[in-house]
Write a protein that holds these residues in place. Structure first.
Motif, short mmCIF file in Angstrom:
data_model
loop_
_atom_site.label_atom_id
_atom_site.label_comp_id
_atom_site.label_asym_id
_atom_site.label_seq_id
_atom_site.Cartn_x
_atom_site.Cartn_y
_atom_site.Cartn_z
N LEU A 1 6.21 2.67 10.95
CA LEU A 1 6.55 2.62 9.52
C LEU A 1 5.90 3.81 8.80
O LEU A 1 6.54 4.47 7.97
CB LEU A 1 6.06 1.29 8.89
CG LEU A 1 6.93 0.08 9.19
CD1 LEU A 1 6.23 -1.21 8.72
CD2 LEU A 1 8.29 0.19 8.50
N ASP A 2 4.64 4.08 9.13
CA ASP A 2 3.96 5.24 8.55
C ASP A 2 4.75 6.52 8.82
O ASP A 2 4.96 7.34 7.93
CB ASP A 2 2.55 5.40 9.15
CG ASP A 2 1.52 4.52 8.44
OD1 ASP A 2 1.76 4.16 7.26
OD2 ASP A 2 0.51 4.17 9.07
N ALA A 3 5.20 6.64 10.07
CA ALA A 3 5.92 7.85 10.47
C ALA A 3 7.28 7.95 9.76
O ALA A 3 7.86 9.02 9.67
CB ALA A 3 6.13 7.84 11.99
N SER A 4 7.76 6.83 9.24
CA SER A 4 9.08 6.85 8.59
C SER A 4 9.03 7.40 7.16
O SER A 4 10.05 7.65 6.54
CB SER A 4 9.65 5.42 8.55
OG SER A 4 9.06 4.66 7.51
N LEU A 5 7.80 7.60 6.65
CA LEU A 5 7.68 8.03 5.24
C LEU A 5 7.88 9.52 5.08
O LEU A 5 7.56 10.29 5.96
CB LEU A 5 6.30 7.63 4.69
CG LEU A 5 6.09 6.12 4.54
CD1 LEU A 5 4.67 5.84 4.07
CD2 LEU A 5 7.08 5.52 3.56
N ALA B 1 0.81 -1.22 0.00
CA ALA B 1 0.00 0.00 0.00
C ALA B 1 0.84 1.27 0.00
O ALA B 1 0.52 2.24 -0.68
CB ALA B 1 -0.94 0.00 1.21
N LYS B 2 1.95 1.26 0.77
CA LYS B 2 2.67 2.51 0.99
C LYS B 2 4.00 2.62 0.25
O LYS B 2 4.57 3.71 0.15
CB LYS B 2 2.92 2.72 2.50
CG LYS B 2 1.68 2.70 3.36
CD LYS B 2 0.90 4.01 3.21
CE LYS B 2 -0.44 3.99 3.93
NZ LYS B 2 -0.35 4.09 5.37
N ARG B 3 4.53 1.51 -0.21
CA ARG B 3 5.85 1.57 -0.85
C ARG B 3 5.81 1.05 -2.28
O ARG B 3 6.85 0.90 -2.93
CB ARG B 3 6.88 0.76 -0.04
CG ARG B 3 7.14 1.28 1.36
CD ARG B 3 8.04 2.50 1.39
NE ARG B 3 9.36 2.21 0.85
CZ ARG B 3 10.15 3.11 0.24
NH1 ARG B 3 9.73 4.35 0.08
NH2 ARG B 3 11.34 2.76 -0.20
N GLY B 4 4.60 0.71 -2.74
CA GLY B 4 4.48 0.19 -4.10
C GLY B 4 5.26 -1.10 -4.29
O GLY B 4 5.68 -1.43 -5.41
N ALA B 5 5.49 -1.83 -3.21
CA ALA B 5 6.22 -3.10 -3.31
C ALA B 5 5.27 -4.23 -2.92
O ALA B 5 5.12 -4.56 -1.75
CB ALA B 5 7.43 -3.08 -2.37
N SER B 6 4.60 -4.78 -3.92
CA SER B 6 3.63 -5.83 -3.64
C SER B 6 4.27 -7.20 -3.74
O SER B 6 5.22 -7.40 -4.49
CB SER B 6 2.48 -5.76 -4.65
OG SER B 6 1.79 -4.57 -4.48
N PHE B 7 3.72 -8.13 -2.98
CA PHE B 7 4.18 -9.50 -3.03
C PHE B 7 3.00 -10.39 -3.38
O PHE B 7 1.87 -10.13 -2.97
CB PHE B 7 4.77 -9.93 -1.67
CG PHE B 7 6.02 -9.18 -1.32
CD1 PHE B 7 7.26 -9.69 -1.68
CD2 PHE B 7 5.96 -7.95 -0.67
CE1 PHE B 7 8.43 -8.98 -1.37
CE2 PHE B 7 7.12 -7.25 -0.36
CZ PHE B 7 8.35 -7.76 -0.71
N THR C 1 16.10 -2.01 6.60
CA THR C 1 16.52 -1.10 7.67
C THR C 1 15.34 -0.29 8.19
O THR C 1 15.23 -0.04 9.39
CB THR C 1 17.63 -0.15 7.15
OG1 THR C 1 18.65 -0.96 6.57
CG2 THR C 1 18.21 0.68 8.26
N ARG C 2 14.44 0.08 7.29
CA ARG C 2 13.25 0.84 7.68
C ARG C 2 12.42 0.03 8.70
O ARG C 2 11.96 0.56 9.72
CB ARG C 2 12.41 1.14 6.43
CG ARG C 2 11.19 1.99 6.67
CD ARG C 2 10.36 2.06 5.39
NE ARG C 2 11.03 2.76 4.29
CZ ARG C 2 11.05 4.08 4.13
NH1 ARG C 2 10.42 4.83 5.01
NH2 ARG C 2 11.67 4.63 3.11
#
Ligand code: IPM
Ligand code: MG
Length: 368
Positions: free
Chosen positions: A364-368, A31-37, A323-324
């Protein structure tokens, strides 16, 4: 490139609970990084035995060989104690390791600052600890033949065989040296060359690979019993510890506990590269199925979430995102959030498995 595929095997005990939190992290990346699996889920261990009468169905084994990475929760529980050895939950995990040829087991033991007080050792001995045990995973006494329980005269004898070929030692030693180059550049190899021929060969081959191809890495050798002692005496002397299957099993539990909680530590089991260049890989927390707390929302999902972070790093070339995730975990701990396994003698309020997962998502949200 096509969407990377992940096979999730939650397994038994707390496995499904901690894996549910990992799914949140996987979904977050979509949803947030455009990295789907491309995620599929199946059974392993006791759960597979209950459904199919085997701890790993052939179809699941075949599927595991096809995906880019497998993520496993935990296997086993008292319910399965009386099962025949051949169908015990652990056999499912051992079959995955063996048939995927996952010979290199990476077990980091890292002490989070927020938890240094929690170790059973004095804080200054463990604060900042960062070692990785590289455990050979597909050979040695776990798999050597002959093995079994046999009649001998008028009694029975239990036999297992410690066996290592030069090529098996060669490839695990290379894995350790390669990893050391990306870290502190130091390898300590542990065996029992004083009493075991397999240990003599282990030492000889490791030294030879070092001298030929990794002379820039600092190599030392230690008897495994001394290694266990040194791990509790002064663990920060180590960077990468290279060892065999059984010693690695024991030393990694010891190293894990130095950090304060078994509930925190991830692991990666890696094999040879597949056609797409990615290593065959299975990621799992070091902790077990913890049947005593299963189903109560008490389990710590961090080890399993950090195992997914290792998948990002080693299978998907997403080191920054790994790392994130690790930083998000550190932040949540620094903020004082604790699952029940992380409450020291002074007590305090324990967060549930889901609350911990949600807090990591928020970080994780706060890391964006
Ligand atoms: C581990 C476990 C396993 C092992 C068991 C569950 C088969 O203790 O991964 O450390 O002995 O390898
Ligand atoms: Mg173990």
């Amino acid at each position: 490139m096509s969407t990377p595929s992940l096979l999730i095997l939650p397994g038994d005990g707390i496995g499904p609970e901690v894996m549910a939190e990992v799914r949140k992290v996987i979904d977050w990346f979509g949803a947030k990084r455009g990295a789907s699996f491309d995620v599929s889920e199946d059974l392993v261990g006791g759960a597979a035995y209950d459904a199919h009468g085997t701890p790993l169905h052939d179809d699941t084994m075949a599927h595991a060989q096809e995906v880019d990475a497998v993520l496993l929760g935990a296997v086993g529980g008292p319910k399965y104690d009386d099962l025949d050895f051949s169908v015990k939950p652990e056999r499912g995990l051992l079959r995955l390791r063996k048939e995927m040829d996952l010979f290199a087991n990476l077990r980091p033991a890292q002490c989070f600052d927020a938890l240094a007080d929690f170790s059973s050792l004095k804080k200054d001995i463990v604060a900042g600890l960062d070692v990785v045990i590289v455990r050979e995973l597909t050979s040695g006494v776990y798999f050597g033949e002959p093995r079994g329980i046999f009649e001998e005269g008028n009694e029975r004898v239990g036999i297992n065989t410690q066996r290592y070929t030069e090529s098996e030692i060669d490839r695990i030693a290379r894995a350790a040296f390669e990893l050391a180059r990306k870290r502190g550049n130091k390898v300590c190899s542990m065996e029992k060359a004083n009493v075991m021929e397999s240990g003599i060969l282990w030492r000889e081959v490791t030294q030879r690979i070092h001298d030929a191809d990794y002379a820039d890495v600092e190599l030392s050798h230690m008897y495994a019993d001394n290694g266990a002692m040194q791990l509790v005496r002064a663990p920060k002397q180590f960077d990468v510890i290279l060892t065999d299957n059984l010693f690695g099993d024991i030393l990694s539990d010891c190293a894990a506990m130095l950090t304060g909680s078994l509930g925190m530590l991830p692991s990666a089991s890696l094999g040879a590269p597949m056609a797409n260049g990615r290593p065959r890989a299975l990621y799992e927390p070091v902790h077990g199925s913890a049947p005593d707390i299963a189903g109560q929302g008490k389990a710590n999902p961090i080890a399993c979430i950090l195992s997914f972070a290792m998948a990002l790093r080693y299978s998907f070339d997403m080191g920054e995102d790994a790392t994130r995730v690790e930083t998000a975990v550190e932040k949540v701990l620094a903020d004082g959030m604790r699952t029940s396994d992380l409450l020291g003698a002074e007590g305090g309020k324990a967060s549930s498995t889901t609350e911990m997962g949600d807090a990591i998502i928020a970080a994780l949200d706060a890391s964006l």
